[in-house]
Scaffold this motif. Structure first.
Motif, short mmCIF file in Angstrom:
data_model
loop_
_atom_site.label_atom_id
_atom_site.label_comp_id
_atom_site.label_asym_id
_atom_site.label_seq_id
_atom_site.Cartn_x
_atom_site.Cartn_y
_atom_site.Cartn_z
N SER A 140 57.26 10.98 12.43
CA SER A 140 58.15 10.55 13.51
C SER A 140 57.39 10.63 14.82
O SER A 140 56.38 11.35 14.94
N TRP A 141 57.85 9.88 15.81
CA TRP A 141 57.15 9.87 17.09
C TRP A 141 57.13 11.24 17.76
O TRP A 141 56.07 11.64 18.28
N PRO A 142 58.22 12.02 17.79
CA PRO A 142 58.13 13.36 18.41
C PRO A 142 57.09 14.25 17.74
O PRO A 142 56.34 14.96 18.41
N ALA A 143 57.05 14.21 16.38
CA ALA A 143 56.05 15.04 15.68
C ALA A 143 54.64 14.59 16.02
O ALA A 143 53.74 15.42 16.23
N LEU A 144 54.43 13.27 16.10
CA LEU A 144 53.10 12.78 16.42
C LEU A 144 52.65 13.23 17.80
O LEU A 144 51.51 13.69 17.99
N TRP A 145 53.53 13.13 18.80
CA TRP A 145 53.16 13.56 20.15
C TRP A 145 52.93 15.07 20.21
O TRP A 145 52.04 15.54 20.94
N CYS A 146 53.70 15.84 19.46
CA CYS A 146 53.45 17.29 19.41
C CYS A 146 52.09 17.61 18.81
O CYS A 146 51.35 18.47 19.30
N VAL A 147 51.73 16.90 17.72
CA VAL A 147 50.43 17.12 17.10
C VAL A 147 49.30 16.76 18.06
O VAL A 147 48.30 17.49 18.18
N VAL A 148 49.45 15.65 18.80
CA VAL A 148 48.43 15.25 19.76
C VAL A 148 48.28 16.29 20.86
O VAL A 148 47.16 16.67 21.25
N ALA A 149 49.41 16.80 21.38
CA ALA A 149 49.36 17.79 22.46
C ALA A 149 48.69 19.08 21.99
O ALA A 149 47.82 19.63 22.66
N VAL A 150 49.11 19.57 20.81
CA VAL A 150 48.51 20.81 20.29
C VAL A 150 47.03 20.60 19.97
O VAL A 150 46.19 21.47 20.24
N GLY A 151 46.69 19.43 19.43
CA GLY A 151 45.28 19.14 19.14
C GLY A 151 44.42 19.14 20.38
O GLY A 151 43.31 19.67 20.39
N LEU A 152 44.92 18.54 21.47
CA LEU A 152 44.17 18.54 22.72
C LEU A 152 44.01 19.95 23.28
O LEU A 152 42.95 20.31 23.81
N LEU A 153 45.06 20.77 23.15
CA LEU A 153 44.98 22.15 23.64
C LEU A 153 43.95 22.94 22.85
O LEU A 153 43.12 23.67 23.43
#
Length: 727
Positions: A140-153
């Motif tokens: 889902s789009w929310p999960a994808l954006w969360c994964v991207v944010a955590v990955g960048l951190l």
């Protein structure tokens, strides 16, 4: 040529009514067989034929309709029969009287080859039904954006600790810890199972089916797989891309989680395993799964984005199709390609070369693994069998166009194939026979051409007369070792010698008139001779305490491993030296007999190269050498081989009486590769400011010229027989 379903050329054939057809770009379609769960990609002409057979139709009538529709490319009766036979072999046609399709096993089942063994799988539908909620949440789009944010951190936190991670990973690989090895294997298996689950859940999330999953042996290595071919029935290219990247997405989740765990854990086995899992889930995805040259995720993604679903088959057809038609002498209908022929042929050439490299690497790894566990003979046998299998397979593929030729043309097809083999062999012989400059590349280290170690002749107090780095002439005093007890004894002996000399002189005068003193005079004369001998010995030792330069050059400090205690005082009451013995702060320090104080090295430098045993026989005195130093890589220094000799063993290098050359090799083995057994001295013919003692670089020894075949053979001997010497 077999007839469709055993009918004659005038028999009626019909397309199966239960087939699922999804139109694709370019006028083709993807056909799904709901019975065998197989998928077929048909081009515009094949699709037209399949649709024309919606009702039972004789082959002759089909040919007439085809020639009316495709008047620019008419087909013969035999070619029409061949098209129907192909569709029938795929299970897409039935006899005109049949009401339903016959269930038949999938052709993908039971496929066996030396490198790919697909084991019987299972239907994961019940498992996917239970995990459907997780799939909907993660894709889902929310999960994808969360994964991207955590990955960048996590990536930002890792950016400042790359060196630490690299050092820890290198230490783990060199540790040889069996617990870590087994844990890594378990992490590898679980990560790849998780990867395939990502594909399956993505397929279900996009509305497709997944009815086959299991294990496949790739080069005898167990790997998980799941069949998501149903994604080809999706009309949306974006949705198909989601299915293709589902496994990569799931591995990214593992990599991010493992990296985050590594950041918070303290050093230990768990932290190291987390780091290795993060590297496995990231690097393996980039190097293997996203590599478009092998049929993994990257291949299917490229095929879909390029608009060539059967990329492997079309690329091979673009590369070899012309030769196959020329050899067979036939002119079959050529299905149009979905991309330019040149690009497809280039892809086929690249993927074939990469596949050959991977196969060679797997064969080498299998042989090395077998040798490491004492099964070298078994490893050699496996390699020979697999190579023979490959050769037989290539020969069968080359003969296939001859077998496909009409019976009356097979002799001509065989002659054409033989001419190709002869021409190809001649071209390969010419190419492999080209002469190239034969060179050996190895790290090197600069050292003085001549050097002499300065060691304390006996235990005593040290006084430095020069500084490190100072240039001295031959015979110049460098340091003095003074033994107070020995010096006091020498002074006492001198006093006794003077008194004895006076007494002997007096007795000689008196014995002239008093003959009774002759015996006493003789006894004192003997004692005087002994005292003179002892005094001469002590004087000689006192002179040996002055260390003089045996040659002109610069005074260098001793190696770091020869240093004294870490602190200014030793465990005993006597003061000891720190840093280097001849440093100014060490004046009056105590040194032991034989303790290394430094060395006098000539200004002339030479390069020392350690070579493997296989290469030692190729090097001769006088061979030209090109040296590039690490600190000045743009400058190439010329030199020539001065001498070749056996290198010191690790045991000899550790001996306390090892020579300066042997001690140098002990320090040189770290930057050089393991197993180097021959030492080569190289006299440099020029010098630059970067030429300093201890400088590291790369030495390329020119040993003559050799053919490309000889070079390949030498490389193969090094890989397969690392202990063999060069001829």
């Amino acid at each position: 040529m077999s007839h469709p379903r055993g009918n004659s050329s005038d028999g009626a054939v019909q397309a199966r009514p239960d087939l699922v057809v999804t139109a694709c770009a370019g006028g083709g379609a993807t056909i799904k067989d709901p019975v065998s769960l197989e998928y077929f990609r048909l081009g515009p002409r094949e699709l037209w034929v399949l649709r024309s057979l919606a009702a039972p139709t004789p082959v002759a009538e089909l040919r007439r309709r085809f020639n009316e529709r495709w008047s620019d490319e008419p087909i013969s009766a035999g070619e029409a029969l061949a098209v129907c036979a192909t569709l029938s072999e795929c299970g897409l046609l039935v006899q005109g009287s049949e009401a339903r399709a016959e269930a038949r096993p999938s052709r993908r089942r039971g496929r066996v080859s030396p490198f790919v063994i697909q084991l019987p799988g299972f239907d994961p539908t019940p498992l996917l039904d239970r995990l459907g909620g997780m799939g909907r949440a993660l894709f889902s789009w929310p999960a994808l954006w969360c994964v991207v944010a955590v990955g960048l951190l996590v990536a930002a936190r890792l950016a400042g600790r790359v060196d630490t991670a690299a050092a820890e990973l290198r230490g783990a690989l060199e540790s040889g810890d069996s617990r870590l090895a087994w844990a890594f294997v378990a992490a590898l298996v679980l990560t790849k199972v998780w990867h395939e689950l990502g594909h399956a859940l993505a397929c279900r999330r996009m509305g497709c089916e997944c009815h086959d999953a299991g294990m496949v042996l790739l080069a005898l290595t167990p790997c998980a797989y799941c069949d998501v071919s149903d994604a080809w029935m999706l009309a949306s290219r974006r949705r198909r891309a989601v299915v293709a990247l589902g496994g990569v997405y799931f591995e990214a989740l593992v990599a991010i989680a493992a990296a985050a765990v590594w950041l918070v854990l303290q050093p230990g086995l768990s932290r190291t395993l987390a780091l290795m899992t993060a590297v496995l889930a990231s690097v393996s995805t980039l190097a293997v799964n996203l590599n478009p040259l092998v049929r993994f995720d990257g291949y299917y993604l490229l095929a879909d984005l390029w608009g060539v679903p059967n990329l492997h088959e079309q690329s091979r057809r673009a590369l070899w199709g012309g030769l196959r038609r020329w050899v067979s002498g036939a002119t079959p209908i050529e299905e149009p390609l979905d991309a330019p022929r040149g690009w497809l042929a280039a892809y086929a050439a690249l993927s074939t070369a990469y596949l050959a490299f991977v196969i060679a690497l797997l064969l080498w790894a299998a042989r090395q693994l077998a040798a490491s566990v004492g099964l070298k003979a078994l490893g050699d046998t496996v390699v020979v069998v697999l190579v023979a299998w490959l050769v037989i397979g290539l020969a069968a593929a080359a003969w296939r166009p001859v077998g496909a030729a009409p019976p009356g043309r097979r002799l001509g097809a065989g002659l054409r194939l033989a001419s190709l083999v002869v021409l190809g062999g001649g071209a390969a012989a010419v190419l492999l026979g080209l002469r190239l400059e034969q060179t050996l590349l190895s790290p090197c280290r600069l050292q003085p051409a001549r050097a002499a170690v300065l060691a304390a002749p006996f235990a005593g107090d040290l006084t430095s007369l020069v500084e490190y780095g100072q240039r001295v002439e031959a015979g110049a005093a460098v340091a003095r070792v003074w033994d107070a007890d020995r010096e006091a004894h020498r002074m006492e002996l001198r006093e006794q010698l003077a008194a004895t000399e006076a007494r002997v002189a007096a007795l000689e005068r008196l014995s002239v008139s008093d003959h009774s003193l002759a015996v006493q005079s003789a006894r004192e004369t003997t004692r005087l001779a002994e005292l003179r001998r002892q005094s001469a010995t002590l004087d000689r030792l006192a002179g040996a305490g002055t260390l003089r330069a045996p040659l002109a050059g610069r005074v260098l400090p001793p190696p770091a491993e020869s240093a004294g205690p870490a602190g200014p005082l030793s465990a005993g009451p006597l003061p000891r030296w720190t840093g280097a013995p001849l440093d100014a702060e060490n004046v009056g320090c105590v040194v032991e007999a034989g303790e290394e104080l430094g060395a006098v090295a000539s200004d002339e430098l030479r390069a020392v190269v350690l070579l493997d045993q296989q290469d030692s026989g190729l090097v001769g005195v006088g061979d030209p050498v090109r040296v590039a130093l690490d600190r000045d890589p743009g400058t190439v220094l010329a030199g020539r081989v001065e001498a070749v000799a056996l290198a010191a063993s690790e045991h000899a290098a550790a001996r306390p009486d090892a020579s300066s050359d042997v001690a140098l090799e002990s320090a040189l083995r770290d930057p050089l590769r393991e197993g180097a057994t021959y030492r080569v001295w190289v006299r440099l013919e020029e010098s630059t400011p970067a030429c300093q003692s201890g400088a590291l670089g790369q030495a390329r020894i020119v040993t003559g010229d050799e053919s490309i075949l000889g070079w390949l053979g030498r490389r193969a001997r090094r890989l397969l027989w690392p202990g063999a010497a060069a001829g």
